[in-house]
Enzyme design. Structure first.
Site, PDB file in Angstrom:
ATOM      1  N   HIS A 179       0.221   5.180   4.008  1.00 13.16           N
ATOM      2  CA  HIS A 179      -0.398   5.673   2.773  1.00 13.16           C
ATOM      3  C   HIS A 179      -0.101   7.157   2.593  1.00 13.16           C
ATOM      4  O   HIS A 179       0.242   7.610   1.496  1.00 13.16           O
ATOM      5  CB  HIS A 179      -1.913   5.471   2.815  1.00 13.16           C
ATOM      6  CG  HIS A 179      -2.334   4.049   2.944  1.00 13.16           C
ATOM      7  ND1 HIS A 179      -3.666   3.677   3.075  1.00 13.16           N
ATOM      8  CD2 HIS A 179      -1.627   2.893   2.977  1.00 13.16           C
ATOM      9  CE1 HIS A 179      -3.749   2.365   3.175  1.00 13.16           C
ATOM     10  NE2 HIS A 179      -2.523   1.871   3.125  1.00 13.16           N
ATOM     11  N   SER A 222       0.803  -1.218   0.000  1.00 11.68           N
ATOM     12  CA  SER A 222       0.000   0.000   0.000  1.00 11.68           C
ATOM     13  C   SER A 222       0.838   1.271   0.000  1.00 11.68           C
ATOM     14  O   SER A 222       0.482   2.257  -0.660  1.00 11.68           O
ATOM     15  CB  SER A 222      -0.933   0.012   1.210  1.00 11.68           C
ATOM     16  OG  SER A 222      -1.801  -1.089   1.201  1.00 11.68           O
TER      17      SER A 222
END
Length: 244
Positions: free
Chosen positions: A210, A146
């Site tokens: 993220h 991610s």
């Protein structure tokens, strides 16, 4: 929900000879996961408690443990790279690979396959290292691509801000609406930032990774390409409601 035909068209047009590095990274993640005790495809890992033990050992070996990484333990220094190819479930894997497939092709075309591969690994390392620095005492294992894929989204935002993105928004009754990439990706980034502020270092989604990955990817693209001419997107990218 994903417009698969639009996504496939965008990916194939996104690179003259096909996004070879993007496909290679997807293949590596899929193969790594398929061979792991998490996939359920290898009966050699056993069942029940034996399987759970194998899964725990797998995450401990290949994932990032923030406390070990910040202490500089030799084994831990490579785990931000190996963790990029480790996923916790089929859903985790498929969600990440879908985002990499949709947004990676055009970004790879702009950077070139080799440079894109180095960028992907580098921004992924930065994202996981940044998360570990913020949670230096955490013993929770961190895995997944991610952070790197968020970096790809950040670079895509700078390189192709006017690309048309199709998204489904729950609060608009899941109507498929098309927006410029800068609207969708900034909205996504704000959601990750808000979630990171609310989340701790316990089990769950590492939203801070993220945020760091996205910012790092955007800043890299800005520093590397700000003097060049931005490329007009050859095809519209397509995004669904899933997220890395």
């Amino acid at each position: 929900m994903i417009d698969w035909r639009g996504a496939a068209l965008g990916a194939w047009r996104g690179a003259r000879n096909g996004p070879t590095m993007t496909y290679g990274l997807i293949a590596a993640c899929v193969l790594f996961f398929a061979a792991s005790p998490v996939s359920g495809l290898n009966p050699g890992f056993g069942t029940g408690d034996q399987l759970l033990a194998a899964q725990g050992a797998y995450f401990q070996r290949w994932g990032v443990i923030p406390a070990e990484l910040i202490r500089g333990e030799p084994r831990a220094l490579l785990t931000p790279l190996t963790a990029l190819f480790v996923h916790g479930s089929w859903l985790h894997l498929l969600g990440n690979m879908l985002f990499l497939y949709v947004f990676g092709a055009m970004t790879e075309e702009r950077m070139g396959p080799f440079a894109f591969g180095l960028f992907y690994l580098g921004v992924g390392y930065v994202a996981l290292l940044g998360y570990a620095a913020a949670h230096a005492d955490s013993e929770q294992t961190l895995v997944g691509a991610s952070g790197a894929i968020s970096g790809v989204l950040g670079a895509f935002l700078y390189l192709f801000p006017r690309a048309r993105v199709t998204s489904l928004f729950p609060f608009l009754f899941f109507l498929p609406l098309r927006f410029p990439a800068w609207i969708v990706l900034i909205f996504w980034f704000v959601l990750q930032w808000l979630a990171a502020r609310a989340a701790g270092a316990g089990p769950g989604v590492a939203y801070l990774a993220h945020v760091i990955g996205f910012a790092a990817g955007f800043l890299y693209a800005w520093a590397r390409y700000r003097r060049g001419v931005r490329v007009k997107p050859p095809a519209a990218a397509t995004e669904g409601e899933s997220q890395p």
